[in-house]
Design an enzyme around this catalytic site. Structure first.
Site, mmCIF file in Angstrom:
data_model
loop_
_atom_site.group_PDB
_atom_site.id
_atom_site.type_symbol
_atom_site.label_atom_id
_atom_site.label_comp_id
_atom_site.label_asym_id
_atom_site.label_seq_id
_atom_site.Cartn_x
_atom_site.Cartn_y
_atom_site.Cartn_z
ATOM 1 N N CYS A 45 1.225 0.883 -2.668
ATOM 2 C CA CYS A 45 2.545 0.685 -3.417
ATOM 3 C C CYS A 45 3.307 -0.668 -2.469
ATOM 4 C CB CYS A 45 3.105 1.732 -3.482
ATOM 5 S SG CYS A 45 2.332 3.092 -4.322
ATOM 6 N N THR A 46 3.223 -0.385 -1.263
ATOM 7 C CA THR A 46 3.950 -1.097 -0.205
ATOM 8 C C THR A 46 3.541 -2.938 -0.610
ATOM 9 O OG1 THR A 46 3.877 0.469 1.402
ATOM 10 C CG2 THR A 46 4.320 -1.734 2.358
#
Ligand code: BEZ
Length: 211
Positions: A45-46
């Protein structure tokens, strides 16, 4: 209930990293991409949010706003955005919805219990200025999305909304496009007076009208 192409995107009011968002009002006359991610402070997700932040000028050029979402709260989103800036080298430049009560996630069918009972999957909804859903994608938590591909789909959707054409496999902006199969040769002659290259009667290519 699953959301289908052509449905009106469910409206909602939610907290975000840029204050309260009234979704339809926020979209205004633009198009929008609403995308969910499973969880803050997670590796894939980062990288995804960094990728979207880097592409934001490209989406803006096309009149498309981007809105992220997970079931984490605003405080987590804000803490995590500092990590995104540090590791991805780009500031989070679009709002992230904090959907702690999962109202939006349920409205958009972003929780797939057989994959994960609580976290959202990686959903993407491309929504046009009449608030209709034009494209959906669903990826599992373990597979980061290709946001260049999402940009490509926006190019195709916008082009095919304005001209009587469709885009072939792996098409990119500037490549030849296909005259809609529903257009007879007579009708095609009016729209494409310069003619076309026919590989079959139903497979007629013309240059990208926006090239
Ligand atoms: C990730 O972003 O790396 C991730 C998030 C949830 C589950 C698995 C991976």
């Amino acid at each position: 209930m699953a959301i289908r192409l052509g449905d009106t995107a469910p409206d909602f009011t939610a907290s975000s990293t840029q204050g309260e968002i009234r979704f339809h009002e926020w979209i205004g006359d633009d198009w929008a991409i609403l995308f969910s991610h499973p969880k803050d402070f997670t590796p894939v997700c980062t990288t995804e949010l960094g990728a979207v932040a880097k592409l934001k000028p490209e989406f803006a050029k096309r009149g498309v706003k981007v809105l992220g979402l997970s079931v984490d709260g605003v405080a987590d989103h804000e803490g995590w955005s500092r990590d995104i800036e540090e590791t991805q080298g780009v500031k989070l430049n679009f709002p992230l919805v904090a959907d702690k009560d999962r109202v939006v996630a349920h409205a958009y069918d972003m929780i797939h219990p057989e994959a994960d009972n609580t976290a959202t999957v990686r959903s993407v909804f491309v929504i046009d200025n009449s608030k209709k859903v034009r494209l959906t994608l669903t990826y599992p938590a373990s597979t980061g999305r290709n946001f260049d591909e999402i940009l490509r789909t926006v190019d195709s959707l916008k082009l095919t909304s304005q001209h009587s054409v469709a885009t072939p496999a792996n098409w990119a902006h500037g490549d030849d496009v296909i005259i809609l199969a529903t257009l007879s040769d007579e009708q095609a002659k009016e729209k494409f007076p310069e003619g076309w290259r026919a590989e079959k009667p139903y497979l007629r290519y013309v240059p990208d009208p926006t090239r």
